[in-house]
Design an enzyme around this catalytic site. Structure first.
Site, PDB file in Angstrom:
ATOM      1  N   HIS A  33       0.798  -1.188   0.004  1.00 35.18           N
ATOM      2  CA  HIS A  33      -0.023   0.020  -0.217  1.00 35.18           C
ATOM      3  C   HIS A  33       0.789   1.224  -0.073  1.00 35.18           C
ATOM      4  O   HIS A  33       0.340   2.375  -0.670  1.00 35.18           O
ATOM      5  CB  HIS A  33      -1.032  -0.144   1.421  1.00 35.18           C
ATOM      6  CG  HIS A  33      -2.023  -1.043   0.925  1.00 35.18           C
ATOM      7  ND1 HIS A  33      -2.282  -2.180   1.105  1.00 35.18           N
ATOM      8  CD2 HIS A  33      -3.187  -1.036   0.050  1.00 35.18           C
ATOM      9  CE1 HIS A  33      -3.113  -2.798   0.794  1.00 35.18           C
ATOM     10  NE2 HIS A  33      -3.863  -1.946   0.041  1.00 35.18           N
ATOM     11  N   GLU A  68     -10.866 -11.546  -4.650  1.00 36.22           N
ATOM     12  CA  GLU A  68      -9.442 -11.504  -4.335  1.00 36.22           C
ATOM     13  C   GLU A  68      -8.949 -12.673  -3.519  1.00 36.22           C
ATOM     14  O   GLU A  68      -7.914 -12.474  -3.116  1.00 36.22           O
ATOM     15  CB  GLU A  68      -9.029 -10.031  -3.726  1.00 36.22           C
ATOM     16  CG  GLU A  68     -10.060  -9.445  -2.717  1.00 36.22           C
ATOM     17  CD  GLU A  68      -9.659  -8.121  -2.021  1.00 36.22           C
ATOM     18  OE1 GLU A  68      -8.826  -7.540  -2.522  1.00 36.22           O
ATOM     19  OE2 GLU A  68     -10.695  -7.725  -1.422  1.00 36.22           O
ATOM     20  N   ASP A  81      -4.487  -8.820  -4.150  1.00 33.48           N
ATOM     21  CA  ASP A  81      -4.360  -9.835  -3.286  1.00 33.48           C
ATOM     22  C   ASP A  81      -4.735 -11.126  -3.898  1.00 33.48           C
ATOM     23  O   ASP A  81      -4.183 -12.324  -3.510  1.00 33.48           O
ATOM     24  CB  ASP A  81      -5.856  -9.480  -2.379  1.00 33.48           C
ATOM     25  CG  ASP A  81      -5.252  -8.524  -1.159  1.00 33.48           C
ATOM     26  OD1 ASP A  81      -4.143  -8.663  -0.532  1.00 33.48           O
ATOM     27  OD2 ASP A  81      -6.032  -7.601  -0.977  1.00 33.48           O
ATOM     28  N   CYS A  89      -9.596  -3.899 -10.424  1.00 36.79           N
ATOM     29  CA  CYS A  89      -9.300  -2.834  -9.497  1.00 36.79           C
ATOM     30  C   CYS A  89      -7.792  -2.852  -9.180  1.00 36.79           C
ATOM     31  O   CYS A  89      -7.312  -2.045  -8.459  1.00 36.79           O
ATOM     32  CB  CYS A  89     -10.164  -2.372  -8.663  1.00 36.79           C
ATOM     33  SG  CYS A  89     -10.477  -3.614  -7.188  1.00 36.79           S
TER      34      CYS A  89
HETATM   35  C1  PEP Z   1      -6.698  -5.728  -4.562  1.00 40.52           C
HETATM   36  O1  PEP Z   1      -6.345  -6.309  -3.469  1.00 40.52           O
HETATM   37  O2  PEP Z   1      -6.268  -5.777  -5.509  1.00 40.52           O
HETATM   38  C2  PEP Z   1      -7.295  -4.311  -4.275  1.00 40.52           C
HETATM   39  C3  PEP Z   1      -7.490  -3.608  -5.114  1.00 40.52           C
HETATM   40  O3  PEP Z   1      -7.157  -4.033  -2.772  1.00 40.52           O
HETATM   41  P1  PEP Z   1      -6.083  -3.481  -1.914  1.00 40.52           P
HETATM   42  O4  PEP Z   1      -4.831  -3.246  -2.642  1.00 40.52           O
HETATM   43  O5  PEP Z   1      -6.624  -2.213  -1.163  1.00 40.52           O
HETATM   44  O6  PEP Z   1      -5.907  -4.817  -1.034  1.00 40.52           O
HETATM   45 MG    MG Z   2      -7.251  -6.292  -1.698  1.00 38.06          MG
END
Ligand code: PEP
Ligand code: MG
Length: 594
Positions: free
Chosen positions: A194, A436, A460, A507
């Site tokens: 993140h 995910e 994920d 996403c």
């Molecule tokens: C993902 O896991 O692809 C996602 C978009 O969520 P995050 O990156 O916030 O875990």
């Molecule tokens: Mg995620």
């Protein structure tokens, strides 16, 4: 002075090239180590320390009182912290070191903490040994009060600098602004951690996973960061600096040129429309989403309000925040993802017990279904915001139809509460599940019964499908978006969604990397949600690809047995088709295998 042109290599995390002076943050470096000379100084230092202890006590007591009665475990932890705070080994030892060794309070506290740590390390019982984490939590809180250092003050400099750190938390990263931090380098982290994602959305070039960066780079040394390739040049000579200056200008010109087409629609060269949406973490990013031509917000990560401050946000705060995003984005839709805390994002105010394996622990929807009071507050705020624009709700880390069902039940119950209170919300709010976890792929057909849409979270999904920790640099080279298993999963989810007649988006960071766009189009993905800065280049690739070609690329890729073959094939195809985009190595995206 040290050697010129030292080359270090890490993982490219946020694109762009910057040249500047290093500001090195080490744990020890953040603790000043002054000696005290007069009796008055010692007395004043003792008082300063005692004040910090009182402030820490007040803070923990307040947090303890704010905890809901059903969160007993967390209340116990905070009670334990109060005991640790007043424990002889921490309190008296620090006071003794100030008095007898003339140490300043920070240094005395640090020494006392180290001593306790040594004692704990000798304890046989694993569980008790693990409680050093609690001592550390108290130590950090106390240190925070002593130094008055908050995350937002960590990055205030008279001149913009390049930060070099062991690690930066996602929350610390949100406090950076490009006028103060030109770029950063960390020893830890992977390309979809993140911290990397936030750096990208703040348009701050970054390299992560660079071993020993804080030892290799000295404070004040000149550094070049190439966030496109993961390369870092320390102490460049004139020729090197000039060559990077040229590359930097070329890249910026290219970026500008691509950005000029960002308002054009994302339609393939043979007329098939797609949607390109933005992933945002903060309301301020809505302007970026507009600037880069987003068709809406496909993922609003809502963790940061919870991470940025010490108390839990109130319903009103959340509502104002969501309303701001929804109104600023209107009339386009905003997909608000409910709290995804855990994993590499921690809910600091509640001081949850450290987990052995947080990615597999009490995270995301699991946390929310357990801590229903926190969840209901958020759902209420989202529903209230739905009266001001187009809102969709999305639940993260769904791994079974039961979880989705429970989350929907809670949502209905919150709607009932709003109705009784006479508070307005939109009559139709779509509810989606993030796909995910591999189990969600397998059960996707069952999930369509209660999901109005899906969004594939590849960050994920890849982590769990390939068993590769997304934040661990030691396995970063095994994190493979084009792994045949991942491609098949994407294909399966798309087919199931089509059959059920529900929308499906992607996403994860994969959706924002131009390298993967034709393959994904060919697999049937029609909605892509990404870091706003990636939108222009992704739209450009979509506009320059026909659906037929994309389907052929996907078909060939799916026939290959190994990820190495797929990577070779797709890279060759893309270099050949888009030489302008790929000439910089890693173009405007965070996810290409380095
Ligand atoms: C993902 O896991 O692809 C996602 C978009 O969520 P995050 O990156 O916030 O875990
Ligand atoms: Mg995620």
């Amino acid at each position: 002075m040290s050697r010129k042109n030292r080359l270090l290599e890490g993982i490219p995390a946020s694109p762009g090239i910057v040249i500047g002076l290093a500001h090195v943050l080490t744990q020890e470096g953040q603790v000043s180590t002054r000696l005290l000379y007069t009796r008055e100084e010692v007395q004043a230092e003792l008082e300063r320390f005692n004040r910090a202890v009182d402030q820490t006590e007040e803070e923990i007591t307040r947090l303890r009182q704010e905890i809901a009665p059903d969160l007993k475990e967390h209340a116990h932890i905070l009670e334990l912290h109060l005991l640790i705070l007043r424990d002889r080994m921490l309190l008296q030892e620090t006071q003794k070191l100030i008095k007898e060794q003339n140490f300043n309070a920070e240094r005395a506290l640090y020494q006392a903490f180290l001593k306790i740590k040594e004692v704990f390390q000798r304890i046989g019982d694993k569980h008790i040994r693990g409680r050093i984490q609690d001592v550390e939590a108290v130590y950090r809180r106390l240190l925070g009060h002593l130094t008055g250092r908050t995350a937002s003050k960590l990055f205030e400099f008279p001149e913009p600098v390049i930060i070099v750190a062991r690690d930066l938390s996602p929350m610390e990263t949100t406090h950076m602004t490009s006028s103060q931090v030109m770029g950063f380098i960390t020893e830890r982290g992977g390309k979809t951690s993140h911290t990397a994602i936030i750096a990208h959305s703040l348009e701050i070039p970054a390299v992560v996973g660079l071993d020993s960066a804080t030892l290799e780079i000295e404070p004040g040394e000149e550094v070049i960061i190439n966030g496109l390739t993961g390369r870092v040049i320390v102490n460049p000579d004139d020729a090197m600096r000039r060559s990077y200056q040229v590359r930097k200008e070329e890249f910026e010109t290219f970026k500008l040129e691509v950005t000029q087409g960002s308002a054009l629609p994302a339609v393939t060269s043979d007329g098939h429309p797609s949607r390109v949406l933005a992933n945002i973490e903060l309301p301020e990013e809505v302007s970026l989403a507009h600037k880069y031509g987003a068709d809406g917000v496909g993922l609003y990560r809502t963790e940061f309000l919870y991470l940025r401050q010490r108390q839990l946000p109130t319903e009103e705060e959340l509502f104002q925040n969501y309303r701001q995003v929804v109104e600023a984005m209107g009339p386009r839709e905003v997909t608000i993802r409910t709290l995804d805390i855990g994993g590499d994002k921690f809910l600091s105010p509640l001081e949850y017990a450290p987990e052995m394996n947080p990615a597999l622990g009490l995270r995301a929807i699991r946390f929310c279904l357990k801590e229903q009071r926190i969840f209901r507050t958020q759902l209420k705020a989202i529903l209230r915001a739905s009266a001001f624009g187009q809102v969709r709700i999305m639940f993260p880390l769904i791994s079974s139809p039961r979880e989705l069902h429970e989350a929907r039940l809670l949502l209905e119950s919150v709607k009932g509460e709003l109705n009784r209170e006479g508070i307005a919300f939109a009559s139709k709010v779509s509810v989606g599940a993030m796909i995910e976890v591999p189990a969600a792929v397998t059960l996707a057909d069952l999930l369509t019964r209660e999901a109005d849409f899906f969004s594939i979270g590849t960050n994920d999904l890849i982590q769990y499908a390939l068993a590769i920790d997304r934040g661990n640099k030691s396995v970063a080279d095994m994190y493979e978006p084009l792994h045949p298993a991942v491609m098949r999963m994407v294909q399966d989810v798309v087919q199931v969604s089509r059959k059920a007649g529900i929308r499906v988006a992607m996403c994860g960071e994969m959706a924002g990397d131009p390298l993967y766009i034709p393959v994904l189009l060919g697999l049937g993905v029609e909605e892509f949600s990404m870091n706003p800065t990636s939108i222009p280049v992704v739209k450009r690739v979509i506009r320059m690809t026909s659906l037929d070609e994309a389907q052929e690329i996907a078909r060939q890729a799916l026939e290959l047995a190994t990820v190495e073959e797929v990577n070779d094939y797709v890279s060759r195809e893309m270099d050949h088709r888009f030489p302008d985009i790929f000439r910089f190595g890693r173009p405007l995206a965070t996810n290409r295998v380095p």
